[in-house]
Design a protein around this motif. Structure first.
Motif, short mmCIF file in Angstrom:
data_model
loop_
_atom_site.label_atom_id
_atom_site.label_comp_id
_atom_site.label_asym_id
_atom_site.label_seq_id
_atom_site.Cartn_x
_atom_site.Cartn_y
_atom_site.Cartn_z
N GLU A 280 41.81 49.00 -46.10
CA GLU A 280 40.80 50.07 -46.44
C GLU A 280 39.78 50.52 -45.71
N GLU A 281 39.26 49.53 -44.82
CA GLU A 281 38.48 50.11 -43.54
C GLU A 281 39.20 51.29 -42.72
N LEU A 282 40.41 50.70 -42.40
CA LEU A 282 41.42 51.48 -41.58
C LEU A 282 41.62 52.62 -42.12
N ASP A 283 41.73 53.02 -43.21
CA ASP A 283 42.16 54.18 -44.10
C ASP A 283 41.15 55.17 -43.91
N ARG A 284 39.82 54.80 -43.64
CA ARG A 284 38.69 55.89 -43.59
C ARG A 284 38.91 56.72 -42.59
N GLU A 285 38.43 57.90 -42.46
CA GLU A 285 38.32 58.78 -41.34
C GLU A 285 37.60 58.14 -40.04
N LEU A 286 36.36 57.60 -40.39
CA LEU A 286 35.35 56.78 -39.35
C LEU A 286 35.18 55.65 -39.86
N MET A 287 35.10 54.67 -38.87
CA MET A 287 34.65 53.15 -39.35
C MET A 287 33.45 52.74 -38.14
N PRO A 288 32.32 52.37 -38.98
CA PRO A 288 31.48 51.99 -38.04
C PRO A 288 31.61 50.60 -37.33
N VAL A 289 31.45 50.45 -36.16
CA VAL A 289 31.81 49.26 -35.13
C VAL A 289 30.63 49.10 -34.40
N ASP A 290 30.46 47.75 -33.86
CA ASP A 290 29.59 47.28 -32.94
C ASP A 290 29.61 47.83 -31.34
N SER A 291 30.75 47.67 -30.90
CA SER A 291 31.18 48.31 -29.69
C SER A 291 32.34 48.58 -29.32
N ALA A 292 32.63 49.86 -28.38
CA ALA A 292 34.14 50.15 -28.38
C ALA A 292 34.21 50.08 -26.79
N HIS A 293 34.61 51.22 -26.21
CA HIS A 293 34.96 51.38 -24.76
C HIS A 293 34.42 52.86 -24.23
N PHE A 294 35.03 53.02 -23.25
CA PHE A 294 34.54 54.52 -22.58
C PHE A 294 35.67 55.26 -22.12
N GLY A 295 36.80 54.94 -22.97
CA GLY A 295 38.13 55.59 -22.53
C GLY A 295 38.16 56.93 -22.61
N LEU A 296 37.73 57.76 -23.81
CA LEU A 296 37.34 58.90 -24.30
C LEU A 296 36.76 59.02 -25.38
N THR A 297 35.42 58.79 -25.12
CA THR A 297 34.40 58.63 -26.15
C THR A 297 33.20 59.64 -26.15
N LEU A 298 33.09 60.04 -27.22
CA LEU A 298 31.93 61.29 -27.45
C LEU A 298 30.86 60.87 -27.90
N LEU A 299 29.73 61.27 -27.20
CA LEU A 299 28.49 60.68 -27.63
C LEU A 299 27.41 62.01 -27.56
N ARG A 300 26.49 62.03 -28.31
CA ARG A 300 25.64 63.14 -28.60
C ARG A 300 24.59 62.92 -27.50
N SER A 301 24.19 64.21 -26.66
CA SER A 301 23.34 64.05 -25.69
C SER A 301 21.66 63.48 -26.02
N ARG A 302 21.53 64.20 -27.18
CA ARG A 302 20.02 63.80 -27.79
C ARG A 302 19.94 62.46 -28.02
#
Length: 387
Positions: A280-302
């Protein structure tokens, strides 16, 4: 305008019937692009050849206005297979009819099969988002227990903010991924700045600081020197960020080098690491997580305005060594990111490649056996190699 594709004898108030019985073909649709508010296609997509369904659905989606909804119903092959498996041969006729059509005339044949995963994948490939189930309020095929009903929304065409790319590289390393960056970013007016050095976190910190000191106020994409991606992958991440203002950072799925584990960290309500993720979690468009990587990660400048310095910090384990219990710079960054009130999500339907070194050996039938180089250094050639 609302269309009822494959209407048959079903009359739906407010919908224009599109059916051979009224002289209108379901494909290609004879309507202008971006002109239709809603489409209902109940048990018609399976009547097209399996090699055509992608083109058919893409044509239907092209007619939708941005924000328009398409509701699709098809026979669920998983349910049909269960009917066949759990009934004696003499009682399988109905299941076969669901699978192959009633075959009462030339238009009553099914040429494609779908299950929830394959239909969702097809819908996503055609650009639809917010995919979920729907229930028919009519007594038609979409109301049958065997019906697989999914709806999706055609996204609005967002005007994206300025985007810059930050990259930390080693002096020597993979070059294939640079073709990913040079093939994607220049065509999208994304400025790419890299720093080279022995300490990746310091290099990345310098590039991020450079962008923020210059007043950048948009998206920052951070990428590793060993990431493989294309324009479609990058575009999807950008559109997800635009569609989800609650997301301060979005990362695609990536597998750890020399491992079968994904680069993601999730904890339960007690702060303990989670080892499993639900479907059910994987079926969502986005899933909240605690940490990921910097492979191709988007961040908001603000979000960097409230982010405490240092952004990256390496902390040894309780014994002062660098074993289990240490905190690496990327983990420190994401812990700090969340503690400062920023969110991080995984894009569940977006993934990137991870360059790594492999040795390929021939087996006794001259078929390839792939081996991670650290495994070779640890235990020698792989079992089954032609030696």
């Amino acid at each position: 305008m609302r269309l009822n594709i494959g209407a048959g004898e079903v009359k739906l108030s407010g919908f224009v019937p599109v059916d051979r019985r009224v002289g209108k073909e379901a494909y290609p649709l004879e309507y202008d692009d971006d002109s239709v508010d809603e489409i209902r296609a109940s048990h018609v997509l399976e009547h097209f050849a399996s090699g055509m369904v992608g083109d058919v659905l893409a044509n239907w989606v092209s007619k939708l206005k941005p924000g328009g909804v398409i509701r699709i119903a098809v026979p669920d092959f998983e349910v049909i297979a269960g009917m066949v498996a759990n009934s004696p041969p003499s009682q399988r006729g109905l299941a076969y009819a669901y699978a192959f059509g009633g075959q009462t005339d030339a238009n009553d044949f099914h040429h494609a099969a779908f299950d929830p995963a394959s239909l969702k994948t097809l819908m996503r490939h055609c650009g639809l988002r917010k995919i979920k189930g729907w229930q028919s309020t009519l007594q038609d095929c979409a109301a049958l227990p065997v019906s697989l009903n999914l709806e999706g929304v055609k996204p609005h065409k967002h005007k994206l903010p300025a985007i810059v790319a930050a990259m930390s590289t080693s002096r020597l390393g993979f070059t294939e991924n640079m073709f990913s960056a040079t093939g994607v970013f220049p065509h999208r007016n994304v400025e790419l700045v890299k720093q080279t050095g022995a300490y990746w976190s310091q290099c990345l910190d310098r590039v991020l600081t450079q962008f923020l000191d210059a007043g950048h106020d948009g998206y920052i994409v951070v990428l590793d020197y060993d990431t493989v991606f294309n324009g479609d992958i990058f575009d999807e991440l950008c559109y997800l960020m635009a569609d989800n203002p609650q997301a301060d950072a979005i990362a695609p799925w990536q597998v750890k080098r020399e491992s079968d584990h994904a680069l993601v960290w999730m904890t339960d309500d007690d702060g303990k690491k989670r080892d499993e993720i639900t479907y059910e979690e994987l079926d969502r468009e986005l899933m909240p997580v605690d940490s990921a990587h910097f492979g191709l990660t988007l961040l908001r400048s603000r979000c960097f305005k409230s982010l405490r310095r240092p952004w990256f910090l390496e902390i040894p384990d309780p014994n002062g060594a660098w074993g289990d219990g240490r905190i690496d710079p990327d983990i420190y960054f994401w812990n700090n990111w969340r503690e400062c009130g920023n969110s991080l999500f995984m894009a569940n339907h977006v993934s990137i490649g991870h360059c790594q070194q492999l040795a390929t050996w021939p087996d006794w039938n001259l078929k390839p056996i792939h081996q991670y180089l650290p495994d070779y250094q640890k235990s020698g050639p792989p079992r089954g190699a032609r030696l």
